[in-house]
Write a protein that holds these residues in place. Structure first.
Motif, PDB file in Angstrom:
ATOM      1  N   LEU A   6       0.873  -1.168   0.000  1.00  0.00           N
ATOM      2  CA  LEU A   6       0.000   0.000   0.000  1.00  0.00           C
ATOM      3  C   LEU A   6       0.914   1.224   0.000  1.00  0.00           C
ATOM      4  CD1 LEU A   6      -3.127   0.474   0.223  1.00  0.00           C
ATOM      5  CD2 LEU A   6      -2.728   0.936   2.648  1.00  0.00           C
ATOM      6  N   VAL A   7       0.659   2.159  -0.894  1.00  0.00           N
ATOM      7  CA  VAL A   7       1.511   3.344  -1.028  1.00  0.00           C
ATOM      8  C   VAL A   7       0.706   4.576  -0.637  1.00  0.00           C
ATOM      9  CG1 VAL A   7       2.980   4.703  -2.552  1.00  0.00           C
ATOM     10  CG2 VAL A   7       2.755   2.235  -2.921  1.00  0.00           C
ATOM     11  N   LEU A   8       1.205   5.302   0.348  1.00  0.00           N
ATOM     12  CA  LEU A   8       0.559   6.524   0.815  1.00  0.00           C
ATOM     13  C   LEU A   8       1.510   7.693   0.588  1.00  0.00           C
ATOM     14  CD1 LEU A   8      -1.511   7.000   4.036  1.00  0.00           C
ATOM     15  CD2 LEU A   8       0.301   8.625   3.494  1.00  0.00           C
ATOM     16  N   THR A   9       1.046   8.689  -0.173  1.00  0.00           N
ATOM     17  CA  THR A   9       1.831   9.884  -0.450  1.00  0.00           C
ATOM     18  C   THR A   9       1.222  11.059   0.312  1.00  0.00           C
ATOM     19  OG1 THR A   9       2.420   9.067  -2.639  1.00  0.00           O
ATOM     20  CG2 THR A   9       2.727  11.423  -2.235  1.00  0.00           C
ATOM     21  N   VAL A  10       2.032  11.704   1.132  1.00  0.00           N
ATOM     22  CA  VAL A  10       1.559  12.727   2.059  1.00  0.00           C
ATOM     23  C   VAL A  10       1.170  13.996   1.313  1.00  0.00           C
ATOM     24  CG1 VAL A  10       2.162  14.111   4.085  1.00  0.00           C
ATOM     25  CG2 VAL A  10       3.048  11.774   3.852  1.00  0.00           C
ATOM     26  N   GLU A  11      -0.022  14.500   1.605  1.00  0.00           N
ATOM     27  CA  GLU A  11      -0.472  15.790   1.074  1.00  0.00           C
ATOM     28  C   GLU A  11      -0.920  16.700   2.217  1.00  0.00           C
ATOM     29  OE1 GLU A  11      -3.298  14.995  -2.066  1.00  0.00           O
ATOM     30  OE2 GLU A  11      -1.701  14.400  -3.452  1.00  0.00           O
ATOM     31  N   SER A  12      -0.352  16.457   3.412  1.00  0.00           N
ATOM     32  CA  SER A  12      -0.509  17.317   4.576  1.00  0.00           C
ATOM     33  C   SER A  12       0.874  17.837   4.952  1.00  0.00           C
ATOM     34  CB  SER A  12      -1.083  16.544   5.771  1.00  0.00           C
ATOM     35  OG  SER A  12      -2.398  16.105   5.532  1.00  0.00           O
ATOM     36  N   GLU A  13       0.891  18.840   5.814  1.00  0.00           N
ATOM     37  CA  GLU A  13       2.184  19.383   6.232  1.00  0.00           C
ATOM     38  C   GLU A  13       2.995  18.367   7.027  1.00  0.00           C
ATOM     39  OE1 GLU A  13       3.932  23.068   8.962  1.00  0.00           O
ATOM     40  OE2 GLU A  13       1.866  23.103   8.272  1.00  0.00           O
ATOM     41  N   HIS A  14       2.299  17.529   7.830  1.00  0.00           N
ATOM     42  CA  HIS A  14       3.018  16.608   8.708  1.00  0.00           C
ATOM     43  C   HIS A  14       2.126  15.428   9.063  1.00  0.00           C
ATOM     44  CE1 HIS A  14       4.641  15.682  12.994  1.00  0.00           C
ATOM     45  NE2 HIS A  14       5.333  15.010  12.110  1.00  0.00           N
ATOM     46  N   LEU A  15       2.578  14.224   8.744  1.00  0.00           N
ATOM     47  CA  LEU A  15       1.926  13.001   9.189  1.00  0.00           C
ATOM     48  C   LEU A  15       2.950  12.138   9.913  1.00  0.00           C
ATOM     49  CD1 LEU A  15      -0.254  11.903   6.102  1.00  0.00           C
ATOM     50  CD2 LEU A  15      -0.897  13.362   8.028  1.00  0.00           C
ATOM     51  N   VAL A  16       2.468  11.156  10.659  1.00  0.00           N
ATOM     52  CA  VAL A  16       3.345  10.209  11.337  1.00  0.00           C
ATOM     53  C   VAL A  16       2.878   8.791  11.036  1.00  0.00           C
ATOM     54  CG1 VAL A  16       3.941  11.775  13.219  1.00  0.00           C
ATOM     55  CG2 VAL A  16       1.965  10.250  13.472  1.00  0.00           C
ATOM     56  N   ALA A  17       3.793   7.857  11.186  1.00  0.00           N
ATOM     57  CA  ALA A  17       3.462   6.432  11.138  1.00  0.00           C
ATOM     58  C   ALA A  17       4.036   5.799  12.395  1.00  0.00           C
ATOM     59  CB  ALA A  17       4.054   5.776   9.898  1.00  0.00           C
ATOM     60  N   PHE A  18       3.170   5.160  13.190  1.00  0.00           N
ATOM     61  CA  PHE A  18       3.671   4.478  14.383  1.00  0.00           C
ATOM     62  C   PHE A  18       3.031   3.111  14.495  1.00  0.00           C
ATOM     63  CE2 PHE A  18       0.167   7.159  16.019  1.00  0.00           C
ATOM     64  CZ  PHE A  18      -0.627   6.220  16.658  1.00  0.00           C
ATOM     65  N   GLY A  19       3.706   2.222  15.221  1.00  0.00           N
ATOM     66  CA  GLY A  19       3.255   0.845  15.327  1.00  0.00           C
ATOM     67  C   GLY A  19       2.841   0.459  16.721  1.00  0.00           C
ATOM     68  N   ASP A  20       1.783  -0.339  16.817  1.00  0.00           N
ATOM     69  CA  ASP A  20       1.337  -0.945  18.075  1.00  0.00           C
ATOM     70  C   ASP A  20       1.130   0.076  19.186  1.00  0.00           C
ATOM     71  OD1 ASP A  20       1.443  -3.406  16.820  1.00  0.00           O
ATOM     72  OD2 ASP A  20       3.485  -3.818  17.457  1.00  0.00           O
ATOM     73  N   GLY A  21       0.658   1.260  18.809  1.00  0.00           N
ATOM     74  CA  GLY A  21       0.289   2.262  19.792  1.00  0.00           C
ATOM     75  C   GLY A  21       1.435   3.037  20.407  1.00  0.00           C
ATOM     76  N   ILE A  22       2.679   2.809  19.975  1.00  0.00           N
ATOM     77  CA  ILE A  22       3.825   3.511  20.556  1.00  0.00           C
ATOM     78  C   ILE A  22       4.077   4.782  19.749  1.00  0.00           C
ATOM     79  CG2 ILE A  22       6.237   3.372  21.270  1.00  0.00           C
ATOM     80  CD1 ILE A  22       5.960   0.414  21.523  1.00  0.00           C
ATOM     81  N   GLU A  23       3.387   5.854  20.107  1.00  0.00           N
ATOM     82  CA  GLU A  23       3.481   7.101  19.353  1.00  0.00           C
ATOM     83  C   GLU A  23       4.836   7.778  19.516  1.00  0.00           C
ATOM     84  OE1 GLU A  23      -0.010   9.664  19.438  1.00  0.00           O
ATOM     85  OE2 GLU A  23      -1.097   8.115  20.528  1.00  0.00           O
ATOM     86  N   ALA A  24       5.548   7.464  20.600  1.00  0.00           N
ATOM     87  CA  ALA A  24       6.841   8.103  20.828  1.00  0.00           C
ATOM     88  C   ALA A  24       7.914   7.601  19.864  1.00  0.00           C
ATOM     89  CB  ALA A  24       7.296   7.863  22.265  1.00  0.00           C
ATOM     90  N   ASP A  25       7.666   6.477  19.209  1.00  0.00           N
ATOM     91  CA  ASP A  25       8.639   5.905  18.271  1.00  0.00           C
ATOM     92  C   ASP A  25       7.986   5.858  16.890  1.00  0.00           C
ATOM     93  OD1 ASP A  25      10.793   4.675  17.133  1.00  0.00           O
ATOM     94  OD2 ASP A  25      10.442   2.713  18.031  1.00  0.00           O
ATOM     95  N   ALA A  26       7.955   7.007  16.233  1.00  0.00           N
ATOM     96  CA  ALA A  26       7.188   7.147  14.988  1.00  0.00           C
ATOM     97  C   ALA A  26       8.065   7.622  13.840  1.00  0.00           C
ATOM     98  CB  ALA A  26       6.036   8.132  15.193  1.00  0.00           C
ATOM     99  N   LEU A  27       7.663   7.303  12.629  1.00  0.00           N
ATOM    100  CA  LEU A  27       8.263   7.897  11.435  1.00  0.00           C
ATOM    101  C   LEU A  27       7.638   9.271  11.227  1.00  0.00           C
ATOM    102  CD1 LEU A  27       8.163   4.942   8.857  1.00  0.00           C
ATOM    103  CD2 LEU A  27       9.796   5.355  10.701  1.00  0.00           C
ATOM    104  N   GLU A  28       8.460  10.264  10.945  1.00  0.00           N
ATOM    105  CA  GLU A  28       7.985  11.617  10.687  1.00  0.00           C
ATOM    106  C   GLU A  28       7.928  11.813   9.171  1.00  0.00           C
ATOM    107  OE1 GLU A  28       7.083  13.641  13.121  1.00  0.00           O
ATOM    108  OE2 GLU A  28       7.790  12.368  14.778  1.00  0.00           O
TER     109      GLU A  28
END
Length: 307
Positions: free
Chosen positions: A265-287
């Motif tokens: 699945l390919v998601l291309t960002v069209e917002s100023e800032h999105l994050v990707a995090f796994g298993d509810g750990i928001e502190a360890d996210a892709l910016e």
């Protein structure tokens, strides 16, 4: 000289420990709980059972083996060795928390509070841990491999998760992006072939069969079970768009599907800032910033769950 096996004991702070850390003393923590109509005795008893299980797990490690202990908050900074045997003492969710930092090391899940946990991933009692550790070190014992999901950004950032990856706004507000599959095909009518579909939503969930009992199942139930959820070991993922918003510029035709191994699945960002995090750990996210793309699919890494 061959090093002795190393056991890594993974645990998390109990509610009691967090309350004492926040309020300063056990007495202040008890006063706070009483002011909320709760009993400190219940919280202290759960803390006692957790401490007892952790002490029992430490005692189960052979005396001539190496050992280490890591608390959940320190997992992003802990270095696991290839030959480690990992003993997770706690709840099912703690296994998911540690899985993303492993690369094939065997995991033994120890239920610290039997009767309160479902025991899907923490299947064992502490009194059986010694034998399981020795079997793991010899490369023996029944091992169940569970599929994991990965998110890989176009700048090389990579994230693994056992249950699901969420991509969206860090404050869970409206996210804008373009969504499609790697081969340009649509899993539902209405997506523009090749370019994907412009969407505005509360974010995208991509989950495994293990995660199909949690957040992804909630999304699946809300829309009437539109796809078959994968089994925990199946090399497939289910994905769902949360609350897609139809407008002249955004669509809702591409909002769920199944990804077999090799498909992304390919998601291309069209917002100023999105994050990707796994298993509810928001502190360890892709910016992720405007124009970046992230690909989500079945990971080559799998959780090796012993027993």
């Amino acid at each position: 000289m061959t090093l002795a096996p190393r056991v890594v004991l993974v645990h998390r702070r109990t509610e009691y420990e967090e309350l004492v850390a926040r309020h300063g003393t056990p007495g202040q923590a008890a006063f706070f709980l009483a002011s909320r109509g709760r009993s400190a005795r219940e919280v202290e008893e759960r803390h006692r059972r957790q401490a007892q299980a952790l002490a029992g797990a430490a005692a189960a490690v052979p005396l001539d083996w190496r050992r280490s202990r890591v608390e959940r908050a320190d997992l992003p900074r802990f270095l696991f060795e290839p030959g480690d045997v990992v003993a997770v003492v706690g709840q099912d969710g703690l296994v998911a928390n540690v899985a993303k930092y492993l690369d094939g090391q065997p995991v033994v899940g120890v239920d610290a509070d039997p009767g309160r946990n479902p025991g899907v991933l923490v299947r064992h009692r502490v009194d059986g841990l010694a034998g399981l550790l020795r079997a793991a070190a010899r490369g023996e014992g029944a091992v169940q491999e569970r599929t994991m999901v990965e998110a890989v950004a176009d700048d090389g950032q990579r994230l693994l998760a056992l249950n699901e990856v969420y991509v969206g706004q860090p404050g869970h507000q409206t996210a804008r992006y373009r969504l499609g599959t790697e081969d340009g095909a649509s899993d539902a009518a209405g997506a523009e072939a090749g370019a994907g579909e412009a969407q505005a939503s509360s974010g995208v969930l991509v989950g495994t069969g293990t995660g199909a009992t949690g957040w992804c199942r909630s999304a699946w139930l809300e829309r009437g079970g539109p796809v078959a959820l994968p089994a925990p070991g199946a090399p497939a993922l289910a994905w769902f768009v949360r609350e897609a918003w139809p407008s002249p510029a955004t669509g809702t035709g591409h909002v769920h599907g199944v990804l077999e191994a090799g498909r992304r699945l390919v998601l291309t960002v069209e917002s100023e800032h999105l994050v990707a995090f796994g298993d509810g750990i928001e502190a360890d996210a892709l910016e992720l910033v405007w124009g970046q793309s992230v690909r989500l699919g079945v990971a080559a890494t799998r959780l090796r769950l012993l027993g």
